[in-house]
Design an enzyme around this catalytic site. Structure first.
Site, PDB file in Angstrom:
ATOM      1  N   GLU A  47       0.871  -1.203  -0.127  1.00 60.99           N
ATOM      2  CA  GLU A  47       0.158   0.022   0.001  1.00 60.99           C
ATOM      3  C   GLU A  47       1.009   1.344   0.014  1.00 60.99           C
ATOM      4  O   GLU A  47       1.663   1.329   0.966  1.00 60.99           O
ATOM      5  CB  GLU A  47      -0.846  -0.131   1.235  1.00 60.99           C
ATOM      6  CG  GLU A  47      -1.471   1.037   1.568  1.00 60.99           C
ATOM      7  CD  GLU A  47      -2.227   1.110   3.047  1.00 60.99           C
ATOM      8  OE1 GLU A  47      -2.154  -0.099   3.710  1.00 60.99           O
ATOM      9  OE2 GLU A  47      -2.644   2.012   3.433  1.00 60.99           O
TER      10      GLU A  47
ATOM     11  N   ASP B  54      -0.621  -0.954   5.896  1.00 59.92           N
ATOM     12  CA  ASP B  54      -0.600  -0.486   7.087  1.00 59.92           C
ATOM     13  C   ASP B  54      -1.462  -1.495   8.134  1.00 59.92           C
ATOM     14  O   ASP B  54      -2.494  -1.747   7.840  1.00 59.92           O
ATOM     15  CB  ASP B  54      -0.987   0.848   7.424  1.00 59.92           C
ATOM     16  CG  ASP B  54      -0.181   1.854   6.637  1.00 59.92           C
ATOM     17  OD1 ASP B  54       1.218   1.085   6.334  1.00 59.92           O
ATOM     18  OD2 ASP B  54      -0.286   2.756   6.079  1.00 59.92           O
TER      19      ASP B  54
ATOM     20  N   ASP C 143      -3.385  -0.429  10.236  1.00 61.25           N
ATOM     21  CA  ASP C 143      -4.587   0.340  11.027  1.00 61.25           C
ATOM     22  C   ASP C 143      -5.846   0.150   9.979  1.00 61.25           C
ATOM     23  O   ASP C 143      -5.807  -0.675   9.343  1.00 61.25           O
ATOM     24  CB  ASP C 143      -4.138   1.885  10.765  1.00 61.25           C
ATOM     25  CG  ASP C 143      -3.813   2.146   9.374  1.00 61.25           C
ATOM     26  OD1 ASP C 143      -4.164   1.494   8.378  1.00 61.25           O
ATOM     27  OD2 ASP C 143      -3.507   3.546   9.114  1.00 61.25           O
TER      28      ASP C 143
ATOM     29  N   ASP D  85      -7.216   1.799   7.764  1.00 52.05           N
ATOM     30  CA  ASP D  85      -7.576   2.052   6.341  1.00 52.05           C
ATOM     31  C   ASP D  85      -6.597   0.771   5.729  1.00 52.05           C
ATOM     32  O   ASP D  85      -7.176   0.200   4.631  1.00 52.05           O
ATOM     33  CB  ASP D  85      -6.676   3.174   5.939  1.00 52.05           C
ATOM     34  CG  ASP D  85      -7.703   4.459   6.008  1.00 52.05           C
ATOM     35  OD1 ASP D  85      -8.923   4.096   6.079  1.00 52.05           O
ATOM     36  OD2 ASP D  85      -7.031   5.584   5.873  1.00 52.05           O
TER      37      ASP D  85
END
Ligand code: 1YM
Length: 637
Positions: A428, A501, A503, A505
């Site tokens: 990403e 990541d 997280d 997102d």
């Protein structure tokens, strides 16, 4: 007992022990795996016997409970397992069911076992793989009980009281010696399959109860309408093309057939077929019969009512767009074929399903001309899109591995050309992509950075998906092609690692990518080529000692190891914050990294989950995320 009989008894006993010993020696041969899937499989073996009793018309309620300590209890209100002593073996029927391999089938051959897990191995395998197992039978006004430990009789079947009802209960604890990975049940896995069994077997009530924690969780499923309600459930929240569910059921040559279908306004097809409650995800003759009838009836109606313009045609792909269908048959002697033994082979089934559904569809179209017209309009749209998509697809086809790769892609390929040794990281963001490129071992690790949001392919047609640059570059880099042209042998990497990541997102992008693979390249998941990388959340430094923590618990554990020092803790917000060396050490070095392989144990349930996660409805998604938040680090779909 005469000496001859005694010997016979002995020989039989030894055989039984050898049988169950064999199960403990090679559990994988009997339940596929001793991982989480095998653990849950134990429950289904027992539940299947209760379902059989219900399908025979004797039980109406089945209860599954998870007790503290991950002990499973399955109860039904059927006749109760037979308790009489077999004259030859001197053993009770109960003992035989639980100690003789494949004794699940009825002794006298008068009836057939309709349900049955993929491996269909019977209760004795559950017994062999349980630390202990108890059977409680209510029958003849009495209660009977027997206990086994690791497959061996602890005490013979004995009367243990009176009873005013009939039924069977099996309580067992999976043996941690056998299930080394985990003996903890996932409520959601059990819930989804129990709901599915309730859909597939109308009129049977199934209860699931989790008593492991103080707060008891319970779901009760009962569907009078069976697979009609299944279709309704799969279409929930979607715009429908025709308001009614088209349904038929019939019995021919001892084969029971049920089909339910309805169109929605999306572009995906959800056609699930089952044989004896087993999801046949490679399809087979029942699905072929279904398709034949659907295409034939739609084409005939369109032609006979002059709904086709010149040069227009509807083929079997066009009738699938927006189609939600369940095809469920019950067969006394199913032949399972295919790579994963989930393809129905019985040839007689094709014509039986096709004829029954054909008659139903012809009548339905005749009686509901407006619905017929709406369905055919939808098929025509699909037909036009199909021709456009073919053109788009042709544009993505790679002639040689490096041919026209550059126009869409930022792939940094590896030098190794042996797919079995090559890996591709899908990363990403450009900055993380940069770190990954510098940190990787370029001999066998390729990096494909993705920019921006990945398109949600659940909501679009293939042609639209193919106009998305990120998706194009993935297809090109992987090399297998897509749709009809998909060819697994052309895969350029046997490890495709999603690295996002840690997280929300990142998780979202990860799910979007998994949706993409699931819809367009499911074989990659089936083959086990798809992985998710787990980057660390923290770097904790204690003087010279450096620790990477992949969870809050791990961080706490590290801190405890160095109680006298004050750590310097760095929280990684994104992969981009790591320098190439750190990224290599923590997430890419095969010796140190953690990769989670993505499984496709049950495609139906996986795609239902995908539907829910990616679909229009927000509420079920919220509930799922809340309920599963703690499983997030064991991404098993
Ligand atoms: C919690 C698990 O196993 N229920 C169950 C099993 C059987 C019967 C009833 C049963 C079947 C028949 C006659 C028959 C089984 N019987 C056998 C065997 N629940 C659970 N409930 N009476 C009772 O089919 O004729 C195997 S399973 F082989 F003994 F007939």
């Amino acid at each position: 007992m005469e000496e001859k009989d005694y010997k016979h008894y002995d020989a039989e006993n030894i055989q039984i022990l050898e049988g169950l010993e064999a199960v403990r020696k090679r559990p994988g041969m009997y339940i596929g795996t001793t991982g989480p899937a095998g653990l849950h499989h134990l429950v289904w073996e027992i539940v299947d016997n209760s379902i059989d009793e219900a399908l025979a018309g004797f039980a109406s309620h089945i209860e599954v409970e998870i007790l503290p300590g991950d002990i499973i209890s399955v109860t039904d209100d059927g006749r109760g397992m037979p308790v009489d002593i077999h004259p030859k073996t001197g053993k009770s029927a109960v003992e035989t069911i639980f100690t003789v391999l494949h004794a699940g089938g009825k002794f006298d051959g008068s009836s057939y076992k309709v349900s049955g897990g993929l491996h269909g191995v019977g209760a004795s395998v559950v017994n062999a793989l349980s630390e202990w197992l108890e059977v409680i039978v209510s029958r003849n006004g009495k209660k009977y009980k027997q206990r086994f430990e690791r497959g061996k009789v602890k005490y013979d079947l004995k009367e243990s009281g009176t009873s005013h009802h009939t039924g069977s209960q099996v309580i067992f604890k999976a043996d941690p010696i056998m299930f080394t990975e985990t003996t903890v049940y996932n409520y959601e896995t059990l819930r989804q399959r129990i709901q599915q069994l309730a859909f597939l077997n109308k009129g049977i009530k199934l209860t699931l109860r989790d008593k492991r924690n103080e707060e008891v969780i319970e779901h009760v499923y009962f569907y009078e309408g069976g697979i009609k309600e299944y279709v309704e459930f799969l279409n929930a929240g979607k715009k429908l093309i025709e308001p009614k569910i088209i349904y038929c059921e019939g019995l021919k040559e001892n084969i029971q057939v049920e089909v339910a279908l309805q169109y929605n306004d999306t572009y995906t097809a959800l056609v699930y077929s089952f044989t004896n409650n087993i999801h046949t995800h490679e399809g087979g003759t029942h699905e072929e019969g279904f398709r034949l009838a659907l295409t034939r009836c739609i084409k005939n109606y369109a032609t006979n009512n002059n709904l086709l313009k010149k040069d227009e045609e509807i083929n079997n792909e066009d009738v699938r767009e927006g189609l939600v269908a369940i095809v469920s048959i019950k067969h006394p002697n199913p032949q399972f074929e295919g790579q994963t033994k989930t393809k129905l082979g019985n040839t007689e089934v094709r014509a039986i399903v096709s004829q029954l559904l054909g008659e139903t569809l012809d009548r339905y179209f005749l009686e509901n001309p407006n619905d017929a017209k709406a369905i055919i309009d939808k098929c025509l749209l699909a037909s036009r899109a199909r021709i456009a998509a073919r053109k788009a697809r042709e544009a993505t086809r790679r002639k040689s591995p490096l041919d026209n790769l550059s126009f869409a892609s930022k792939l940094a390929d590896c030098r190794c050309k042996d797919p079995s040794k090559s890996e591709m990281y899908i990363v990403e963001g450009d900055s993380a992509g940069g770190s990954a490129k510098s940190g990787r071992d370029s001999e066998y690790q390729a990096i494909l950075p993705l920019r921006g949001k990945v398109l949600n392919v659940q909501k679009v047609r293939l042609e639209r998906a193919l106009s998305n640059n990120e998706i194009l570059s993935m297809i090109q880099a992987i090399g297998t092609g897509i749709g009809e042209e998909f060819d697994i042998t052309k895969a350029r990497y046997h490890k495709i690692v999603i690295m996002t990541d840690a997280d929300v997102d990142g998780e979202h992008i990860c799910i979007l990518l998994l949706t993409f693979f699931f819809r367009f390249m499911p074989e990659l998941i089936e083959k086990g080529y798809i992985y998710v990388a787990k980057p660390p959340l923290y770097k904790a430094q204690f003087g010279k000692a450096v620790c990477y923590a992949y969870s809050d618990e791990e961080l706490e554990a590290f801190k405890k190891k160095y109680p006298d020092r004050k750590p310097d803790v760095q929280r990684y917000k994104g992969l981009g914050e790591m320098d190439p060396e750190q990224l290599w050490e923590t997430t890419m070095d095969p010796a140190l990294r953690t990769l989670v392989q993505v499984h496709l144990e049950d495609a139906t349930i996986a795609s239902q989950t995908f539907e829910m996660l990616m679909g229009e409805d927000v509420d079920p998604r919220k509930v799922f995320i809340q309920e599963n938040a703690h499983y997030a680090n064991n991404l098993d779909i």
